[in-house]
Design a protein around this motif. Structure first.
Motif, PDB file in Angstrom:
ATOM      1  N   THR A 283      12.660  13.163  -8.806  1.00  0.00           N
ATOM      2  CA  THR A 283      11.672  12.816  -7.590  1.00  0.00           C
ATOM      3  C   THR A 283      10.666  13.697  -7.471  1.00  0.00           C
ATOM      4  OG1 THR A 283      13.579  11.890  -6.457  1.00  0.00           O
ATOM      5  CG2 THR A 283      11.694  11.695  -5.474  1.00  0.00           C
ATOM      6  N   PRO A 284       9.771  13.857  -8.389  1.00  0.00           N
ATOM      7  CA  PRO A 284       8.571  14.861  -8.367  1.00  0.00           C
ATOM      8  C   PRO A 284       7.882  14.754  -6.976  1.00  0.00           C
ATOM      9  CG  PRO A 284       8.234  13.145 -10.241  1.00  0.00           C
ATOM     10  CD  PRO A 284       9.658  13.004  -9.427  1.00  0.00           C
ATOM     11  N   GLU A 285       7.139  15.572  -6.491  1.00  0.00           N
ATOM     12  CA  GLU A 285       6.245  15.534  -5.543  1.00  0.00           C
ATOM     13  C   GLU A 285       5.006  14.747  -5.729  1.00  0.00           C
ATOM     14  OE1 GLU A 285       5.021  18.807  -2.718  1.00  0.00           O
ATOM     15  OE2 GLU A 285       6.319  19.852  -3.951  1.00  0.00           O
ATOM     16  N   ILE A 286       4.382  14.080  -4.756  1.00  0.00           N
ATOM     17  CA  ILE A 286       3.175  13.310  -5.239  1.00  0.00           C
ATOM     18  C   ILE A 286       2.038  14.377  -5.195  1.00  0.00           C
ATOM     19  CG2 ILE A 286       1.453  11.459  -4.201  1.00  0.00           C
ATOM     20  CD1 ILE A 286       3.967  10.143  -2.747  1.00  0.00           C
TER      21      ILE A 286
ATOM     22  N   ILE B 120       0.735  -1.025   0.140  1.00  0.00           N
ATOM     23  CA  ILE B 120      -0.062   0.058   0.020  1.00  0.00           C
ATOM     24  C   ILE B 120       0.839   1.168   0.108  1.00  0.00           C
ATOM     25  CG2 ILE B 120      -1.774   1.252   1.241  1.00  0.00           C
ATOM     26  CD1 ILE B 120      -2.965  -1.386   2.200  1.00  0.00           C
ATOM     27  N   GLU B 121       1.891   1.200   0.640  1.00  0.00           N
ATOM     28  CA  GLU B 121       2.803   2.338   0.685  1.00  0.00           C
ATOM     29  C   GLU B 121       3.335   2.621  -0.730  1.00  0.00           C
ATOM     30  OE1 GLU B 121       6.813   3.006   3.473  1.00  0.00           O
ATOM     31  OE2 GLU B 121       5.269   1.846   4.282  1.00  0.00           O
ATOM     32  N   LEU B 122       3.765   1.352  -1.309  1.00  0.00           N
ATOM     33  CA  LEU B 122       4.189   1.683  -2.841  1.00  0.00           C
ATOM     34  C   LEU B 122       3.166   2.289  -3.768  1.00  0.00           C
ATOM     35  CD1 LEU B 122       6.468   0.591  -4.839  1.00  0.00           C
ATOM     36  CD2 LEU B 122       4.846  -1.138  -5.314  1.00  0.00           C
ATOM     37  N   LEU B 123       1.876   1.823  -3.477  1.00  0.00           N
ATOM     38  CA  LEU B 123       0.661   2.372  -4.412  1.00  0.00           C
ATOM     39  C   LEU B 123       0.645   3.819  -4.136  1.00  0.00           C
ATOM     40  CD1 LEU B 123      -1.793  -0.493  -3.708  1.00  0.00           C
ATOM     41  CD2 LEU B 123      -0.649   0.034  -5.660  1.00  0.00           C
ATOM     42  N   LYS B 124       0.549   4.197  -2.791  1.00  0.00           N
ATOM     43  CA  LYS B 124       0.522   5.667  -2.329  1.00  0.00           C
ATOM     44  C   LYS B 124       1.632   6.472  -2.617  1.00  0.00           C
ATOM     45  CE  LYS B 124      -2.104   6.437   1.186  1.00  0.00           C
ATOM     46  NZ  LYS B 124      -2.774   6.496   2.450  1.00  0.00           N
ATOM     47  N   SER B 125       2.763   5.899  -3.206  1.00  0.00           N
ATOM     48  CA  SER B 125       3.880   6.706  -3.616  1.00  0.00           C
ATOM     49  C   SER B 125       4.097   6.984  -4.717  1.00  0.00           C
ATOM     50  CB  SER B 125       5.201   6.052  -3.030  1.00  0.00           C
ATOM     51  OG  SER B 125       5.663   4.783  -3.545  1.00  0.00           O
ATOM     52  N   HIS B 126       3.117   6.688  -5.758  1.00  0.00           N
ATOM     53  CA  HIS B 126       3.092   6.636  -7.098  1.00  0.00           C
ATOM     54  C   HIS B 126       3.145   8.326  -7.697  1.00  0.00           C
ATOM     55  CE1 HIS B 126       2.395   6.580 -11.496  1.00  0.00           C
ATOM     56  NE2 HIS B 126       1.319   7.463 -11.078  1.00  0.00           N
ATOM     57  N   ARG B 127       4.255   8.366  -8.582  1.00  0.00           N
ATOM     58  CA  ARG B 127       4.107   9.736  -9.275  1.00  0.00           C
ATOM     59  C   ARG B 127       4.633   9.548 -10.563  1.00  0.00           C
ATOM     60  NH1 ARG B 127       7.495   9.173  -4.778  1.00  0.00           N
ATOM     61  NH2 ARG B 127       7.837  11.546  -4.235  1.00  0.00           N
ATOM     62  N   SER B 128       4.251  10.190 -11.695  1.00  0.00           N
ATOM     63  CA  SER B 128       4.655  10.138 -12.966  1.00  0.00           C
ATOM     64  C   SER B 128       5.994  10.364 -13.098  1.00  0.00           C
ATOM     65  CB  SER B 128       3.692  10.989 -13.849  1.00  0.00           C
ATOM     66  OG  SER B 128       2.520  10.253 -14.049  1.00  0.00           O
ATOM     67  N   ILE B 129       6.928   9.542 -13.857  1.00  0.00           N
ATOM     68  CA  ILE B 129       8.289   9.973 -14.039  1.00  0.00           C
ATOM     69  C   ILE B 129       8.503  10.444 -15.464  1.00  0.00           C
ATOM     70  CG2 ILE B 129      10.737   9.246 -13.881  1.00  0.00           C
ATOM     71  CD1 ILE B 129       9.505   9.720 -11.278  1.00  0.00           C
ATOM     72  N   ARG B 130       9.070  11.397 -15.663  1.00  0.00           N
ATOM     73  CA  ARG B 130       9.257  11.777 -17.184  1.00  0.00           C
ATOM     74  C   ARG B 130      10.651  11.915 -17.455  1.00  0.00           C
ATOM     75  NH1 ARG B 130       4.391  14.051 -15.522  1.00  0.00           N
ATOM     76  NH2 ARG B 130       2.685  13.465 -16.809  1.00  0.00           N
ATOM     77  N   LYS B 131      11.776  11.790 -16.521  1.00  0.00           N
ATOM     78  CA  LYS B 131      13.046  12.072 -16.829  1.00  0.00           C
ATOM     79  C   LYS B 131      13.588  10.585 -16.252  1.00  0.00           C
ATOM     80  CE  LYS B 131      16.563  15.714 -16.491  1.00  0.00           C
ATOM     81  NZ  LYS B 131      17.725  14.851 -16.030  1.00  0.00           N
ATOM     82  N   PHE B 132      14.323  10.014 -17.107  1.00  0.00           N
ATOM     83  CA  PHE B 132      14.976   8.655 -16.827  1.00  0.00           C
ATOM     84  C   PHE B 132      16.662   8.590 -16.742  1.00  0.00           C
ATOM     85  CE2 PHE B 132      10.698   8.550 -18.495  1.00  0.00           C
ATOM     86  CZ  PHE B 132      10.143   7.390 -17.525  1.00  0.00           C
ATOM     87  N   THR B 133      17.239   7.867 -16.072  1.00  0.00           N
ATOM     88  CA  THR B 133      18.801   7.625 -16.212  1.00  0.00           C
ATOM     89  C   THR B 133      18.864   6.790 -17.510  1.00  0.00           C
ATOM     90  OG1 THR B 133      18.999   5.453 -15.041  1.00  0.00           O
ATOM     91  CG2 THR B 133      18.764   7.655 -13.784  1.00  0.00           C
TER      92      THR B 133
END
Lengths: 245, 245
Positions: B167-170, B5-18
């Motif tokens: 690491t964008p904000e949620i 559940i912690e993982l589910l609630k930490s979702h944010r869209s990522i648009r910049k990758f290594t």
């Protein structure tokens, strides 16, 4: 395989539940986890109706084709595609809103589905079992009426939740080669892969039923597409304000 | 709150990758986890195109409205609603199949969405980041052509995958009271709850942009519904064989 992937891969539909209740705070936590799924343009085009009234639960169980576990499970949720809240908000902010676009039907259906799958996973991570109920689309107008859904909201599917009182086997899935394709759709191997999967499913059915159910995936699909499954959906959606313009 | 559940609630869209690549075996494992999601009548009405060709990645990035991360991310997937495999299988098994029903569009769209959300969660559980790309529906016919999608298959959304380089904000979500309703839709509190959420989002935007983005949720929604978002979808789907009968 990490524990989350292990959890995802251990999914099976649960249709028999113990009497144990789900704490209300846990249910809210599942919904909050659901809301953290991605949403198209942050529209959050869904609402969830928690059906508590036992009479309504029984009526919906009948309308869904006699699925008694809708009445018997600890909690029953109906996930709705909701274009009302967001379009109303835009209208109050001064927008001249167009409703009923096909794209809006897709956005709301996708949003509700992503959200529901998060709820499902959160539930399973807490030891709950669940079963999606597409059967509410057998009689969607009656279900909408029971839940007093307004225009621009439609019931996508239900979800039975509770503590499992059964451990069904995990159903086999199509081989990953049939699903994941490189660069192009290229379905040259599909017939062969489906034939193999038919054998897998035949074995699964025979083992599970002591030889009584001797069928395949392809055979099981036949009535779905011959009987014009749920031919009322187009007209129902139109009446809900999803005109598919 | 358990780790899932912690993982589910930490979702944010990522648009910049290594630059880090995703091991091919991990990608297959994500798809397999995706396939374990529930599917209506076990139809499994989805295919996933793994777009590797760099030229096709760049073309799709442009077609989606100049979203460069489609070309830049480690792996780019297109999730397709696929009514072809299952109806073909039923036909080979001797069924006289009806295609193009509205219900089939729903089943395939929902199946693809549930499956994709499992892929998303499996990916995040392995430390990957992702971003759904609804923008492929800006030019769906061109995307279908690039991927050589046959009739009865349509591209629902894309997904950028890779190791996060940000690491964008949620983003805040609507209060759970606005989403979870008891027994009936009953939207009497919606206006008030949306007004509160407008304040929350305004604060979020201002803090994130040092005061430069002074807007609300309702304001942000306005252009979505005024501009008739993606008015080509109906005709596009019809041409794909999703006639919405």
């Amino acid at each position: 395989m990490n524990p989350t992937i292990e959890l995802l891969k251990s999914h099976r539909s649960i249709r028999k539940f113990t009497d144990q209740k789900i704490p209300p705070e846990l249910l809210r936590e599942l919904i909050r986890a659901g809301q953290c799924a991605a949403s198209s343009n942050h529209v959050q085009a869904y609402s969830v109706i928690h059906v508590i009234d036992p009479d309504n639960r029984r009526r919906i169980a009948e309308l869904a084709g006699g699925q008694d576990y809708i009445a018997e499970c600890a909690d029953f949720l109906v996930f709705c595609a909701d274009m009302r809240r967001s379009t109303d908000a835009a209208e109050r902010a001064g927008a001249e809103v167009t409703r009923g676009m096909t794209e809006q039907l897709l956005v709301a259906t996708i949003d509700a589905s992503l959200m529901a799958q998060n709820v499902a996973i959160a539930a399973e991570s807490e030891g709950l079992g669940l079963c999606y109920i597409g059967g509410i689309r057998n009689n969607p107008a009656e279900v909408s009426e029971i839940l007093k859904l307004p225009e621009h909201v439609y019931p996508v599917f239900g979800m039975c939740l509770g503590y499992p009182d059964q451990t069904p086997e995990i159903k086999p899935r199509l081989p990953v080669e049939a699903i994941l394709r490189q660069d192009y759709y290229a379905d040259t191997r599909d017939e062969e892969l489906v034939a193999g999967f038919d054998r897998t499913m035949n074995e699964y059915y025979r083992l599970r039923t002591g030889g009584n159910k001797d069928t395949t995936w392809s055979e099981q699909l036949k009535p779905l597409f011959t009987a014009k499954l749920r031919p009322h959906m187009r007209e129902f959606l139109r009446k809900c304000g999803f005109e598919m313009k």
